[in-house]
Design a protein around this motif. Structure first.
Motif, PDB file in Angstrom:
ATOM      1  N   GLY A  14       1.010  -1.204  -0.154  1.00 22.67           N
ATOM      2  CA  GLY A  14       0.075  -0.096   0.113  1.00 22.67           C
ATOM      3  C   GLY A  14       0.920   1.186  -0.032  1.00 22.67           C
ATOM      4  O   GLY A  14       1.835   1.288   0.398  1.00 22.67           O
ATOM      5  N   ALA A  15       0.180   2.229  -0.382  1.00 17.49           N
ATOM      6  CA  ALA A  15       1.030   3.708  -0.459  1.00 17.49           C
ATOM      7  C   ALA A  15       0.044   4.888  -0.362  1.00 17.49           C
ATOM      8  O   ALA A  15      -1.024   4.501  -1.242  1.00 17.49           O
ATOM      9  N   LEU A  16       0.348   5.829   0.039  1.00 15.59           N
ATOM     10  CA  LEU A  16      -0.324   6.919   0.084  1.00 15.59           C
ATOM     11  C   LEU A  16       0.556   8.346   0.062  1.00 15.59           C
ATOM     12  O   LEU A  16       1.545   8.384   0.507  1.00 15.59           O
ATOM     13  N   TYR A  17       0.123   9.219  -1.052  1.00 15.99           N
ATOM     14  CA  TYR A  17       0.969  10.595  -0.974  1.00 15.99           C
ATOM     15  C   TYR A  17      -0.158  11.694  -0.882  1.00 15.99           C
ATOM     16  O   TYR A  17      -1.264  11.578  -1.434  1.00 15.99           O
ATOM     17  N   ALA A  18       0.041  12.477  -0.270  1.00 10.85           N
ATOM     18  CA  ALA A  18      -0.828  13.726   0.099  1.00 10.85           C
ATOM     19  C   ALA A  18       0.061  15.090  -0.101  1.00 10.85           C
ATOM     20  O   ALA A  18       0.779  15.231   0.764  1.00 10.85           O
ATOM     21  N   LEU A  19      -0.420  15.930  -0.730  1.00  9.60           N
ATOM     22  CA  LEU A  19       0.143  17.209  -0.656  1.00  9.60           C
ATOM     23  C   LEU A  19      -1.018  18.407  -0.185  1.00  9.60           C
ATOM     24  O   LEU A  19      -1.882  18.439  -0.825  1.00  9.60           O
ATOM     25  N   ASP A  20      -0.673  18.726   1.052  1.00  7.70           N
ATOM     26  CA  ASP A  20      -1.612  19.762   1.490  1.00  7.70           C
ATOM     27  C   ASP A  20      -1.440  20.850   1.141  1.00  7.70           C
ATOM     28  O   ASP A  20      -0.411  21.467   0.767  1.00  7.70           O
ATOM     29  N   LYS A  21      -2.672  21.902   1.171  1.00 10.65           N
ATOM     30  CA  LYS A  21      -2.640  23.319   0.712  1.00 10.65           C
ATOM     31  C   LYS A  21      -3.412  24.013   2.020  1.00 10.65           C
ATOM     32  O   LYS A  21      -3.704  23.439   2.921  1.00 10.65           O
ATOM     33  N   ASN A  22      -3.380  25.345   1.810  1.00  6.41           N
ATOM     34  CA  ASN A  22      -3.856  26.108   2.737  1.00  6.41           C
ATOM     35  C   ASN A  22      -3.342  26.224   4.225  1.00  6.41           C
ATOM     36  O   ASN A  22      -3.898  26.186   5.146  1.00  6.41           O
ATOM     37  N   THR A  23      -1.961  25.630   4.315  1.00  2.00           N
ATOM     38  CA  THR A  23      -1.243  25.561   5.659  1.00  2.00           C
ATOM     39  C   THR A  23      -0.071  26.351   5.161  1.00  2.00           C
ATOM     40  O   THR A  23       0.695  26.462   4.214  1.00  2.00           O
ATOM     41  N   ASP A  24       0.339  26.859   6.422  1.00  2.00           N
ATOM     42  CA  ASP A  24       1.804  27.709   6.353  1.00  2.00           C
ATOM     43  C   ASP A  24       2.946  26.814   6.004  1.00  2.00           C
ATOM     44  O   ASP A  24       3.927  27.333   5.528  1.00  2.00           O
ATOM     45  N   GLU A  25       2.890  25.720   6.293  1.00  2.00           N
ATOM     46  CA  GLU A  25       3.829  24.798   6.340  1.00  2.00           C
ATOM     47  C   GLU A  25       3.997  24.113   4.770  1.00  2.00           C
ATOM     48  O   GLU A  25       4.906  23.631   4.412  1.00  2.00           O
ATOM     49  N   SER A  26       2.780  24.177   4.250  1.00  2.00           N
ATOM     50  CA  SER A  26       2.751  23.435   2.917  1.00  2.00           C
ATOM     51  C   SER A  26       3.067  21.769   3.124  1.00  2.00           C
ATOM     52  O   SER A  26       4.180  21.305   2.475  1.00  2.00           O
ATOM     53  N   ASN A  27       2.651  20.998   4.125  1.00  2.00           N
ATOM     54  CA  ASN A  27       2.869  19.762   4.531  1.00  2.00           C
ATOM     55  C   ASN A  27       2.830  18.778   3.336  1.00  2.00           C
ATOM     56  O   ASN A  27       1.874  18.790   2.461  1.00  2.00           O
ATOM     57  N   THR A  28       3.655  17.973   2.969  1.00  7.09           N
ATOM     58  CA  THR A  28       3.557  16.664   2.264  1.00  7.09           C
ATOM     59  C   THR A  28       3.720  15.381   2.852  1.00  7.09           C
ATOM     60  O   THR A  28       4.442  15.356   3.918  1.00  7.09           O
ATOM     61  N   PHE A  29       2.825  14.352   2.765  1.00  7.92           N
ATOM     62  CA  PHE A  29       2.801  13.254   3.521  1.00  7.92           C
ATOM     63  C   PHE A  29       2.818  12.070   2.671  1.00  7.92           C
ATOM     64  O   PHE A  29       2.334  12.211   1.367  1.00  7.92           O
TER      65      PHE A  29
END
Length: 665
Positions: free
Chosen positions: A316-331
């Protein structure tokens, strides 16, 4: 079994001729009662004929019914209905310990999911299965149609699968099964099903689905209109691989989180994720929410999820690029699980990266299975953290667990160690630098004479800091009893010695509950809790009481109402304490659903609390979603409003009306 009596319905003859004209059927009629587990034959005849073509599995049920038959009522998808039901479990890979589960209810409600290795069923997975229901005074005929395209399987024909068939009588609480097996077998349950041999080649069905959406919303707070669009993509390159992606997903139609008591917590509250993309198939990663908590992903701009399995491994694998956050988190999460005869090893990498720091955790978790009765697992997590000043922190979290499984009970023993510099920013670990042990015993038995269900669980958790100073002790007992005459009783107790700011506090609580339920119509429960609890703000113990009332009520076959109200009260507050913490408050959750038909439903809810602290004195939330299904198009008309009360004045947090259109291609 005796010969099935179909002379009561001409429907059977017509139905059989149409369905079986070209298909050879496997007929199953050896159903026995497994709850209670006395292997008694059913009062009425039950038969299921199994057949298939190159696209679908068919399960054709013929069940004699009488005056005890419970038809239930309509309901939305994946909502369990208190009625008679038919259930099919399809096991495409018995050694992987999971089954696809499909229900048929008299009113045609869709309910499907995955039965996992712990023998619980999750509804996070949805298929495109369908079924028909024809009911007379004496016969229930149902055909379930399950597409091969929705199932994961490996290899070429012939395929050797398993199936488990169940018929449930709600009024007697009797479950009949073929074969006559119970979950007391542990994971061997998945290996003991009926043999199903698929000898023909299965068609390569359309292996992708596109679901573009468009959202138009009007914000009453700032009088602005917004148009948004995105797409969900599902791709199945092989029968055992599934890829899902979402671009600019929208969660506007997700119901509001339920109010809970968050006003005296040591750590942040936990909310289960209710966003579909982050619930479906997430268990395939086999990573604890303590390590990877999907609620850390606020609003993804892009997310991709892959899962699959073969005879020798799953992944299994998951990738997510967050937006609307100050840190611009990537998971990112990648998981691989090699499988051997009695051993599986979960290897995973969990990552979070932003402009301020990066955090990576490697997981190695071997699980050894001794005859499906004894399980030994060893979980190891290695954390690597670096901030923008290049400060580095590396450490481990390790735990060993042994589980002993019996027919109606199990014992769970666990030891654990959290290294002082172990960091999981993408998870829910708030304190490190301690070790301890956990022991629990659980008993769960259905149908003991006039007792519908008896549940008992007790546990002890004992921990120390790295320097061997005492950290905490937790003792707990839970017990519940359901009786055939619609009565419910529950008791819970706990005793906790908690270390806070280098001082020990003795928390205590006793909770008593009583309830009444009437099958398919009304359920009411009241519970009263008393005890002493540490107030973290004041660093002292206080006497408290907790009263909870909950009600679910179904009426006119298409209305559902649920209501829960909780009162929390702390006693003997000192002068001036209420400036910092409320000594009495309520929180309320209410939902009402109206099912017009299978294609149209209206769901609304209210959330409320009147907690008072500083200038804040309450919260009120309301949502309403009208869902309309027209062919392959879904329409959502909704209204969502939330407001907080400050200085005795209500201020809107959000006030939104929207129209959302989703089309399946």
């Amino acid at each position: 079994m005796t010969i099935f009596r179909f002379n009561k319905s001409v429907l059977f003859l017509v139905f059989s001729f149409i369905v079986f004209a070209k298909l050879q059927s496997i007929s199953v009629d050896d159903f026995l009662r497994v709850s209670p587990d006395d292997k008694a034959e059913p009062r009425n005849e039950i038969r299921c004929d199994i057949n298939y073509d190159k696209d679908f599995l068919y399960f054709n049920w013929y069940v004699e019914i009488d005056s005890l038959f419970s038809k239930g009522r309509p309901g939305k998808r994946d909502t369990y209905m208190e009625s008679d039901y038919l259930r099919v479990q399809v096991i495409t890979s018995p050694k992987d310990y999971y089954a696809y589960v499909f229900f048929a209810f008299p009113f045609g409600n869709l309910y499907d999911g995955i039965r996992t290795k712990d023998l619980n069923t999750t509804t996070d997975w949805n298929s495109n299965y369908s079924y028909s229901c024809d009911i007379t005074d004496s016969l229930w005929v149902s055909q379930m149609k399950i597409p091969f395209a929705d199932l994961r399987f490996t290899g070429k024909e012939p395929y050797s699968w398993k199936v488990i068939l169940n018929s449930f009588e709600a009024n007697t609480n009797h479950l009949y099964s073929s074969p006559a097996i119970t979950t007391g077998l542990g994971t061997k349950y998945f290996e003991e099903g009926l043999d199903l041999l698929i000898t023909d080649k299965i068609n390569k069905n359309q292996n992708y689905t596109l679901k573009p959406y468009m959202l138009s919303s009007f914000n009453f707070k700032n009088s602005k209109t917004k148009v948004n669009a995105g797409i969900d993509i599902e791709y199945k390159p092989k029968p055992f691989v599934n890829v899902k992606a979402t671009v600019n997903p929208d969660f506007t139609d997700t119901p509001l989180d339920a109010e809970q008591d968050i006003y005296n917590l040591r750590n942040e509250p936990f909310y289960s994720d209710n966003r579909y993309f982050f619930t479906e198939d997430i268990n395939s990663l086999d990573v604890s929410s303590d390590i990877f908590y999907t609620r850390r992903i606020i609003q993804p701009e892009l997310a991709v999820k892959i899962n699959g399995n073969t005879d020798n491994y799953s992944f299994g694998a998951l990738y997510a690029l967050d937006k609307n956050t100050d840190e611009s988190n990537t998971f990112g999460v990648v998981s691989l699980k090699p499988k051997f005869k009695n051993l599986e090893v979960n290897i995973a990498s969990i990552n979070m990266l932003n402009k301020n720091d990066k955090n990576t955790i490697f997981q190695v978790k071997p699980i050894l299975n001794f005859n499906n009765r004894i399980w030994l697992s060893w979980s190891n997590y290695y954390s690597f953290f670096e901030d923008k000043e290049n400060n580095k922190f590396n450490d481990i979290f390790s735990s060993t667990e042994m589980k002993f499984v019996f027919d109606n009970s199990y014992i769970d023993f666990n030891t654990y160690y959290y290294g002082k510099d172990f960091i999981a920013e993408m998870g829910r670990i708030y304190e490190t630098g301690y070790y301890g042990t956990y022991l629990s015993y659980t008993f769960n038995q259905d149908n003991i004479k006039k007792i519908n269900n008896l549940y008992f669980n007790n546990w002890i958790n004992y921990s120390f800091y790295d320097n061997n100073d005492f950290r905490g002790l937790f003792l707990g007992v839970d017990q519940s009893l359901n009786i055939y005459n619609h009565l419910q009783q529950s008791t819970s107790m706990y005793y906790n010695i908690e270390n806070f700011n280098d001082k020990n506090y003795h928390n205590k609580k006793v909770n008593l509950g009583m309830g009444y339920y009437n099958l398919g119509q009304i359920r009411y429960n009241v519970s009263v809790g008393l005890g002493k609890q540490l107030l973290y703000m004041f660093e002292r113990l206080n006497l408290f009481s907790e009263i909870n009332n909950s009600l679910t009520y179904s009426f006119k076959d298409n209305f559902d109402l649920s209501l829960s109200v909780t009162n929390m009260r702390y006693y003997n507050f000192k002068d001036g304490d209420v400036q910092y913490m409320d000594n009495e408050y309520y929180y309320l959750n209410s939902d009402i659903s109206y099912f017009i038909n299978k294609s149209i439903s209206l769901v609304s809810g209210i959330r409320y609390n009147n907690y008072n602290q500083y200038n804040y004195s309450g919260h009120l939330g309301f949502y309403s979603n009208l869902n309309v299904e027209i062919g392959k198009m879904l329409l959502y008309f909704g209204y969502n409003r939330g407001e907080d009360k400050y200085m005795n004045k209500w201020e809107a947090l959000h006030n939104l009306f929207y129209l959302k259109v989703i089309v399946s291609i």
